[in-house]
Design a protein around this motif. Structure first.
Motif, PDB file in Angstrom:
ATOM      1  N   THR A 192       0.849  -1.195   0.000  1.00 55.98           N
ATOM      2  CA  THR A 192       0.000   0.000   0.000  1.00 55.98           C
ATOM      3  C   THR A 192       0.888   1.249   0.000  1.00 55.98           C
ATOM      4  OG1 THR A 192      -1.690  -1.208   1.232  1.00 55.98           O
ATOM      5  CG2 THR A 192      -1.905   1.182   1.193  1.00 55.98           C
ATOM      6  N   THR A 202      -2.858  -0.965  -5.198  1.00 56.78           N
ATOM      7  CA  THR A 202      -4.127  -1.364  -4.599  1.00 56.78           C
ATOM      8  C   THR A 202      -3.965  -2.798  -4.093  1.00 56.78           C
ATOM      9  OG1 THR A 202      -5.321   0.010  -6.167  1.00 56.78           O
ATOM     10  CG2 THR A 202      -6.609  -1.675  -5.019  1.00 56.78           C
ATOM     11  N   SER A 215      -4.867  -2.585   6.615  1.00 55.38           N
ATOM     12  CA  SER A 215      -4.357  -2.017   5.352  1.00 55.38           C
ATOM     13  C   SER A 215      -5.092  -2.619   4.160  1.00 55.38           C
ATOM     14  CB  SER A 215      -2.868  -2.324   5.191  1.00 55.38           C
ATOM     15  OG  SER A 215      -2.174  -1.907   6.331  1.00 55.38           O
ATOM     16  N   GLY A 216      -5.257  -1.811   3.103  1.00 52.90           N
ATOM     17  CA  GLY A 216      -5.829  -2.324   1.863  1.00 52.90           C
ATOM     18  C   GLY A 216      -7.320  -2.589   1.960  1.00 52.90           C
TER      19      GLY A 216
END
Ligand code: AMP
Ligand code: MG
Length: 349
Positions: free
Chosen positions: A266, A271, A286-287
């Motif tokens: 990230t 993406t 995250s993500g």
């Protein structure tokens, strides 16, 4: 081509719609329809041109054979040279259902349907729409998964629309499927019945019914020179567009490793997607984080696998990190598909 999309309620199918779909198949056209495993792309299995159209619509290599779907036990005999006793036993235990059996084919089955092989794969599905449609379509419907070759198999009509709208005559929308992974394939052309593709009907269930069962060497071999006997299993199937990596090991360490990699990618501007479960998604930050289902109901994991992979395609994930789902009953089938989707990229922590 204009593709007609028809919604049919599996509990109360309107016979008018089923008859129309059946007529399309009898006349050589193609209809996508739900089964209990995944959506199938149906055409008359005994019609060379219809089979060729299936390959063209999917972009499927012509050596990758189709499964012939029937809607009663009596329809099996004309397709094959003999029915071994063990196969009869398995059919009476598992048909109708998510099981495909391979036999030596009779002359009525065109080589175009079997990808040039002298054997034929046959399944009697249990989904009410599938059964009604097979009957109306003439009794013998070749129906591979209704996706573009190489993409994850479709588990709802929206997936079929994405891949095949404009290429086939009709799509029957019967809602989401129940199992979500393709049928178990058992080969009866060998002395000992051999599992060529794991599925909902697992090795233990087959052993309980048949006694002796083997697993195809190509399924378990680490050596990539040993090819699976089921031709379709050699292709890099089910692949998402991004790079998928599976992380295996003790739960805390898996979550920590996935979070670390997701954070890193990230930060580098990619993406990123994470595949966890209801139990674990709270550990990630995250993500794009998705739950594939719950570990307390392994069928939920099988049912959502392909749709989660497609969702990550839709959001343009460049990297996807997934937990491993080696669950007791469906684990073999789930991991067979997930490992293929990942091109066998696994790390152990
Ligand atoms: P699909 O209908 O897309 O789920 O794929 C059907 C798969 O069944 C193929 O990709 C093959 O791997 C397998 N199959 C079909 N017919 C045979 C056969 N005669 N012998 C071995 N495997 C088969
Ligand atoms: Mg397929």
């Amino acid at each position: 081509m204009n593709t007609k999309i028809v919604k049919i309620d599996p509990a109360h199918p309107r016979m008018e719609d089923i008859r129309e779909a059946g007529r399309i198949i009898r006349e050589g056209g193609l209809v996508a329809f739900p089964t209990e495993t995944v959506y199938g792309l149906g055409g008359n299995a005994l019609d060379v041109t219809a089979s060729q159209r299936i390959y063209a619509a999917k972009g499927r290599p012509s050596d990758n054979p189709l499964i012939v779907h029937i809607a009663d036990m009596a329809s099996l005999l004309p397709l094959v040279t003999e029915i071994p006793e063990a196969a009869r036993k398995l059919a009476s235990a598992c048909w109708p259902g998510p099981l495909t059996m391979i036999f030596h084919k009779s002359s009525i089955v065109p080589l175009e349907t079997t990808g040039g092989l002298d054997s034929v794969a046959v399944r009697f599905p249990s989904h009410p729409i599938a059964c009604a449609l097979i009957r109306e379509g003439g009794g013998y419907v070749a129906a591979p998964s209704a996706n573009t070759s190489g993409r994850p198999s479709p588990t709802m009509a929206e997936h079929v629309i994405e891949d095949l709208k404009g290429k086939i005559e009709m799509i029957v929308d019967g809602g989401s499927v129940g199992i979500g992974l393709e049928s178990t394939i058992v080969d009866f052309t060998e002395k000992i019945p051999t599992i060529l593709r794991p599925g909902y009907i697992n090795e233990q269930m087959l052993r309980d019914i048949l006694g002796e069962v083997r697993m195809d060497k190509g399924l378990i071999a680490e050596d990539s020179r040993i090819h699976p006997k089921a031709p379709g299993m050699k292709y890099r199937h089910y692949a998402p567009k991004g790079s998928l990596l599976i992380v295996e090991g003790q739960t805390d360490r898996v979550a920590a490793k996935i979070e670390e990699m997701a954070r890193e990618k990230t930060a580098a501007g990619y993406t990123v997607g994470i595949i966890g479960t209801d139990e674990s998604v709270g550990r990630y930050s995250s993500g794009i984080i998705k739950s594939i289902g719950t570990r307390s109901d392994e069928e939920s994991i099988g049912r959502h696998l392909y749709s989660v992979l497609r969702e990550f395609d839709d959001c343009g994930a460049a990297y996807i990190f997934s937990e491993s789902f080696d669950t007791p009953k469906m684990g073999q089938a789930i991991m067979n598909r997930l490992l293929k989707a990942a091109g066998h990229q696994v790390i152990r922590v």
